[in-house]
Design an enzyme around this catalytic site. Sequence first.
Site, short mmCIF file in Angstrom:
data_model
loop_
_atom_site.label_atom_id
_atom_site.label_comp_id
_atom_site.label_asym_id
_atom_site.label_seq_id
_atom_site.Cartn_x
_atom_site.Cartn_y
_atom_site.Cartn_z
N SER A 40 0.80 -1.23 0.00
CA SER A 40 0.00 0.00 0.00
C SER A 40 0.83 1.27 0.00
CB SER A 40 -0.94 0.01 1.21
OG SER A 40 -0.22 -0.10 2.42
N ASP A 349 -3.51 8.07 8.16
CA ASP A 349 -4.67 7.33 8.66
C ASP A 349 -4.33 6.33 9.76
OD1 ASP A 349 -3.33 5.40 7.26
OD2 ASP A 349 -4.88 5.05 5.77
N HIS A 352 -0.71 4.62 7.21
CA HIS A 352 0.00 5.18 6.06
C HIS A 352 0.39 6.63 6.31
CE1 HIS A 352 -2.84 2.02 4.66
NE2 HIS A 352 -1.73 1.56 4.10
#
Length: 386
Positions: A40, A349, A352
């Site tokens: 991610s 968040d 990340h």
Amino acid sequence: MASSRFVVTMLLSFLFLFLLSSPENVAAAPYTSLFSFGDSLADTGNLLHLSPETNRPPHYALPPYGETFFHTPTGRFSDGRVVIDFIADSLGLPFLPPYVGEERNESGRRNFGEGANFAVGGATALDDAFFKKIGLFNLTPNISLDCQLNWFKEMLPTICQSSSECKEFLKSSLVVVGEIGGNDYNHAFLGGISTNFIKSYVPNVVSKIGSVVHELIGLGAVTLLVPGELPKGCSTAYLATFISSNQTDYDPETGCLNWLNDFAKYHNSLLINELNRLQKLHPHATIIYADYYNAAMQFYLTPDTLGFKEGAVVACCGAGGAYNFNASFLCGYPPTKACADPNLYANWDGIHLTEAAYKWLAHGILTGAYTNKNLNIISTSFKATS
């Protein structure tokens, strides 16, 4: 008297601010295409395209994701751009399309002549079967590093028609392998697996990364950038999950968890050894280690100096609490809400980073401040945030 580490951080910070204020130039680098593998931290939309359509979209497909630069969610796990976007920009290349995306040219074929992104949110270096064997069943299937490598092999014939032609094409490509491996540990740590057991399979994770780098070189890649682990003990999600009453568990300078940072450093030390081994095996190739750990540590050592006025370990988007992170309430879903200015935060968040933090990481890599070899990219000025 200021410590030598503080002085170095200040000098790097001034360099960072200077580069941000410099006029935009055309990148001069020997790379005409860019390919990315990972999770991610580098995904530009693959997991979003892989997610089944339901009445409840995945949280990263909802605002406030993407609000800073794209002004809409793109499948990136950030408020804006991620490191691979800044690398592409510095090369004068377009943002990498996700391989699983739906874009087609006029003939109905996808064009990856300038690059493609195979990174997928949640991806691991090791295959799904390993995690099922140790009792972790909630991973997204078929997105591991081997799967991404198979996508790459599937893509090559759309660009070049023979092995020799592909090797010629890849001579001028930059291939970024990672960051990858973080989820091999995240799924396990957050799934209750013991630290000793997780540490026991770090060599397997590193070996898998090495084997993929080796195979990519065999296919023709000659310049490969391989990032290491971020300082896991500074991750907002980990700090919120593993709160300790024992102050010796924390670094007094940063507030990060020592034992998790030691784990990340252990992974990185094995990865560096593996890359050194591969470099000796393939002297014609250039294998570059990207030191994400020490680049990111600057967020936590002197956040104010880098512009993170609201701190580095508190999430911009969350539902409250000591670190503004609660695993039960993911950013994008109520009752979470985003901060007024993500540029003042390093963490987006809980898991990340913000675009501002990724921009710092990218500068550290592109300027050579946090790599063992230079990428030979002359211009590192980026498009302004809009």
